[in-house]
Design an enzyme around this catalytic site. Sequence first.
Site, PDB file in Angstrom:
ATOM      1  N   ARG A  17     -13.438   0.418  -4.512  1.00  0.00           N
ATOM      2  CA  ARG A  17     -13.833   0.694  -3.131  1.00  0.00           C
ATOM      3  C   ARG A  17     -15.028   1.636  -3.151  1.00  0.00           C
ATOM      4  NH1 ARG A  17     -10.569   1.159   0.955  1.00  0.00           N
ATOM      5  NH2 ARG A  17     -12.513   1.792   1.952  1.00  0.00           N
ATOM      6  N   ASP A  34       0.835  -1.194   0.000  1.00  0.00           N
ATOM      7  CA  ASP A  34       0.000   0.000   0.000  1.00  0.00           C
ATOM      8  C   ASP A  34       0.878   1.255   0.000  1.00  0.00           C
ATOM      9  OD1 ASP A  34      -2.286   1.936   1.031  1.00  0.00           O
ATOM     10  OD2 ASP A  34      -3.268   0.053   0.556  1.00  0.00           O
ATOM     11  N   ASP A  35       0.397   2.327   0.541  1.00  0.00           N
ATOM     12  CA  ASP A  35       1.024   3.655   0.458  1.00  0.00           C
ATOM     13  C   ASP A  35       2.403   3.678   1.132  1.00  0.00           C
ATOM     14  OD1 ASP A  35       1.309   6.359  -0.030  1.00  0.00           O
ATOM     15  OD2 ASP A  35      -0.482   6.961   1.086  1.00  0.00           O
ATOM     16  N   ASP A  44      -5.783   5.081  -5.496  1.00  0.00           N
ATOM     17  CA  ASP A  44      -6.559   5.827  -4.514  1.00  0.00           C
ATOM     18  C   ASP A  44      -6.950   7.194  -5.077  1.00  0.00           C
ATOM     19  OD1 ASP A  44      -7.761   6.316  -2.051  1.00  0.00           O
ATOM     20  OD2 ASP A  44      -5.985   5.755  -0.901  1.00  0.00           O
ATOM     21  N   ASP A  90     -12.904   3.430   4.728  1.00  0.00           N
ATOM     22  CA  ASP A  90     -11.920   2.436   5.122  1.00  0.00           C
ATOM     23  C   ASP A  90     -12.405   1.643   6.336  1.00  0.00           C
ATOM     24  OD1 ASP A  90     -10.315   3.472   3.165  1.00  0.00           O
ATOM     25  OD2 ASP A  90      -8.799   4.287   4.512  1.00  0.00           O
ATOM     26  N   LYS A 123      -3.702  -0.755  -6.925  1.00  0.00           N
ATOM     27  CA  LYS A 123      -4.718  -0.043  -6.159  1.00  0.00           C
ATOM     28  C   LYS A 123      -4.484   1.443  -6.399  1.00  0.00           C
ATOM     29  CE  LYS A 123      -6.137   1.167  -1.445  1.00  0.00           C
ATOM     30  NZ  LYS A 123      -5.918   0.931   0.007  1.00  0.00           N
ATOM     31  N   SER A 136     -10.457   3.536  -6.401  1.00  0.00           N
ATOM     32  CA  SER A 136     -11.089   4.062  -5.182  1.00  0.00           C
ATOM     33  C   SER A 136     -12.030   5.224  -5.477  1.00  0.00           C
ATOM     34  CB  SER A 136     -10.008   4.510  -4.188  1.00  0.00           C
ATOM     35  OG  SER A 136      -9.268   3.415  -3.721  1.00  0.00           O
TER      36      SER A 136
END
Length: 501
Positions: free
Chosen positions: A215, A77-78, A157, A219, A155, A188
């Site tokens: 998404r 992830d980030d 965002d 979260d 992914k 997202s």
Amino acid sequence: MHRFLPTLLLIATGVSARNSLARTPPMGWMSWELFRCDVDCTNDPQNCISSSLYRAQTDALASGGFVAAGYTGIHADDCWEQKQPPRDAHGNLVPNATRFPEGMAALGAYMHSKGASFGLYTAESPSTCGGYPASANHEMEDAKTFAGWGVDYMKVDGCGPAGYYKGGYRAMGEALEASGRDIVYSCSWPAYINNGNESLQPFGEFVNDGCNLWRNYKDIQCNWASLGDIIDHWGDYGEALVPAAGPGHWHDMDMLLIGAHCISTAEEQTQMAIWAISASPLIMGNDLRNVSATSRAILLNKDAIAVSQDPLGQMGRRISNTSADPHQLWARNLADGQVAVALYNKQGTQPVFPPFVPTSNCQGWNHQQGGYYEACGGPAGNLDSFTGLTLEQATAECCANPRCAGFSFSEGAGYYKENANCGIHKSAGYDGYTRPNAIPSAIPSAPADITVEFADLNLFGEVEVFDIWDQKIVGTMEGSYTARAVPFHGSAFLRLKGTKL
């Protein structure tokens, strides 16, 4: 109670090569839930966002039997990026050299050598939600970079101006398609628009822009209140969600908390059951090095996984009328004509809604350190944001507003909350202040007997009942079946086989 009937799947046109991917909901592991943006490898070398963490999780994914069961993705992830300069001399994103000394291509190759796939993160904004360089206006070059590293899943965002998303997510979908590599595209975008109202979402546009999953909602946090709120949201919007899900395009309910040591075993079973029935991706948010045998058994239950990965690809839904129903029926049609069923014993807390009193001289605020009571309802649960206020000023403003349950606070900034029904959200750097009378009170927990009437699922005559948790046939019944003593927040998980009209 509504009859459970097959629903038409949305047929998307355009970007067809993108939608040939993710024919069943993706499965794997993601770092964000427990590891967040921990970049302090000096003081926390085992858990910081680094090549070492992702290699260790890859090893555990393979050795723990998860890869063999279908959980193939390792999703970084980030916070993997180098911050300064944000790009190299050729305009490309680069990883932090200290935490990823061998580079991302080598890390991806290691994952591939273990039978895992390589998932990575960026955002359709100038910077990521963690403040690292992102991909807005750099979609084409970044997609080529990701493909060159051997990335299998992106992914993407939001984290920036919402006005950019409409063109930005399409640009990234086109760039990934042109990259020369099959890369599953997780968007997202829906989570940032329309305040969580699924009936307003342009799902066809998401599919046509190349999104293989998206998404929809806020979260997940590592507590039951957050998990329960997501279940309620999916149940409440089932009619809007079901037609837009299918092979190549899935609604993502967010990470599995199973094995993260923050919910009960019964709650872990409920998450697995409802995520599988809802055809949501099964992406774990735990530490694979520290998963109990009980949690591992839930995650690796082959019959639960089979429901999730059913080739018909038809999303299930809540059949019970409302989220207020203490005992709920959820169901999904399967390719072989059987029906997967969850009998969910919700009960839980009694939510509290505005107006709140008093509106002057409020006393006895509940103070949370390192977190705050979160509002249910997604972004709509935030009344307003504020900056430049003292704690006394923020308290007075919330007190004066009968719709304000409390607020988060960090260095003069925060959000006013309309309710406190989604439990405490842990967030370093923030404190929370909540009216005592806005905090939900617990309803006494108790197991419950829950009955499914077969006619409500269009099942008639003799029906064979298979218990997915016990992995055995319970018996053949007519008319109905009652699951006995379903635990508080737990679910009986069944597969029903009969004559369907």
